[in-house]
Scaffold this active site. Structure first.
Site, mmCIF file in Angstrom:
data_model
loop_
_atom_site.group_PDB
_atom_site.id
_atom_site.type_symbol
_atom_site.label_atom_id
_atom_site.label_comp_id
_atom_site.label_asym_id
_atom_site.label_seq_id
_atom_site.Cartn_x
_atom_site.Cartn_y
_atom_site.Cartn_z
ATOM 1 N N ASN A 154 -5.781 4.295 2.583
ATOM 2 C CA ASN A 154 -4.620 4.141 3.317
ATOM 3 C C ASN A 154 -4.894 4.344 4.860
ATOM 4 O O ASN A 154 -5.694 5.085 5.381
ATOM 5 C CB ASN A 154 -3.682 5.112 3.000
ATOM 6 C CG ASN A 154 -4.172 6.591 2.800
ATOM 7 O OD1 ASN A 154 -5.173 6.757 2.748
ATOM 8 N ND2 ASN A 154 -3.290 7.543 2.781
ATOM 9 N N GLU A 207 -2.737 5.178 8.272
ATOM 10 C CA GLU A 207 -1.337 5.377 8.502
ATOM 11 C C GLU A 207 -1.113 5.122 10.139
ATOM 12 O O GLU A 207 -2.072 4.631 10.851
ATOM 13 C CB GLU A 207 -1.176 6.930 8.373
ATOM 14 C CG GLU A 207 -1.254 7.297 6.903
ATOM 15 C CD GLU A 207 -0.835 8.807 6.733
ATOM 16 O OE1 GLU A 207 -0.707 9.615 7.676
ATOM 17 O OE2 GLU A 207 -0.213 9.075 5.431
ATOM 18 N N CYS A 231 -0.729 1.290 2.571
ATOM 19 C CA CYS A 231 -1.473 1.851 1.366
ATOM 20 C C CYS A 231 -2.955 1.473 1.010
ATOM 21 O O CYS A 231 -3.183 0.354 1.446
ATOM 22 C CB CYS A 231 -0.564 1.697 0.130
ATOM 23 S SG CYS A 231 1.026 2.613 0.170
ATOM 24 N N GLU A 287 -4.173 0.459 -1.875
ATOM 25 C CA GLU A 287 -3.962 -0.617 -2.648
ATOM 26 C C GLU A 287 -3.891 -1.883 -1.586
ATOM 27 O O GLU A 287 -4.441 -2.857 -2.039
ATOM 28 C CB GLU A 287 -3.075 -0.770 -3.720
ATOM 29 C CG GLU A 287 -3.323 0.596 -4.533
ATOM 30 C CD GLU A 287 -2.409 1.783 -4.091
ATOM 31 O OE1 GLU A 287 -2.460 1.947 -2.927
ATOM 32 O OE2 GLU A 287 -2.027 2.650 -4.852
ATOM 33 N N CYS A 330 2.557 2.998 -5.792
ATOM 34 C CA CYS A 330 4.065 2.836 -5.384
ATOM 35 C C CYS A 330 4.454 1.632 -5.509
ATOM 36 O O CYS A 330 3.814 0.883 -5.886
ATOM 37 C CB CYS A 330 4.212 3.319 -3.659
ATOM 38 S SG CYS A 330 3.811 2.048 -2.448
ATOM 39 N N CYS A 338 3.025 -1.405 -3.651
ATOM 40 C CA CYS A 338 1.573 -1.790 -4.096
ATOM 41 C C CYS A 338 1.592 -2.226 -5.412
ATOM 42 O O CYS A 338 0.703 -3.289 -5.554
ATOM 43 C CB CYS A 338 0.886 -0.341 -4.410
ATOM 44 S SG CYS A 338 0.532 0.350 -2.457
#
Ligand code: THU
Length: 146
Positions: free
Chosen positions: A54, A56, A65, A67, A100, A103
């Site tokens: 990830n 940010e 993310c 993924e 999530c 993803c």
């Protein structure tokens, strides 16, 4: 170089290898805001492995993310025809955590319903399928004439 056994269900040791690679990728996480360090390892149908973590952003909503980062890397490296056989997700926070919703949809673009998804649960890593995580995913066939 790590090698994986051929098709069929992934062996226990292959699952462990993929989870280890996801955890290694998580070590590179850029997560100064959440401090939630996530890594993903994709096993492509040709046996290639691609990882991501990830990344940010101070604006928060621009966060990528793990993924999604791995998918972007895989397409960049191997082209638009990639197909996923399995995906392992790990975090360094010892948290039970599943991909999530965004993803799941991102993975569905490049994977069949029976692609394996490995993620950390309270009692240890769990293996499920993409179709179980996102039943009836929106797919390109809906918008691309057959
Ligand atoms: N995160 C992932 O990398 N993958 C997921 O599937 C869920 C959330 C990241 C995004 C953010 O950097 C941090 O975890 C906390 O939400």
């Amino acid at each position: 170089m790590t090698s994986f056994s051929e098709p069929g269900a992934l062996s226990l040791s292959d699952r462990q290898k993929l989870l280890n690679l996801a955890a290694e990728a998580a070590a590179n996480s850029y997560s100064p805001y959440s401090h939630f360090r996530v890594g993903a390892a994709l096993l492509l149908t040709d046996g290639s492995i691609v990882t991501g973590c990830n990344v940010e952003n101070a604006s928060y909503r621009l966060t990528s993310c793990a993924e999604q980062a791995a998918i972007a890397r895989a397409v960049s490296q191997f082209g638009p025809g990639i197909r996923l056989r399995a995906v392992a997700v790990a975090n360094l926070n010892h948290a039970a955590s599943m991909p999530c919703g965004a993803c799941r949809q991102t993975l569905a673009e490049f994977a069949p319903d029976n692609a394996l998804i490995l993620y950390p649960d309270e009692s240890g890593p769990i293996t499920t399928t993409l179709g179980a995580l996102i039943p009836h995913a929106f797919r390109g066939e809906f918008i691309t004439p057959a």
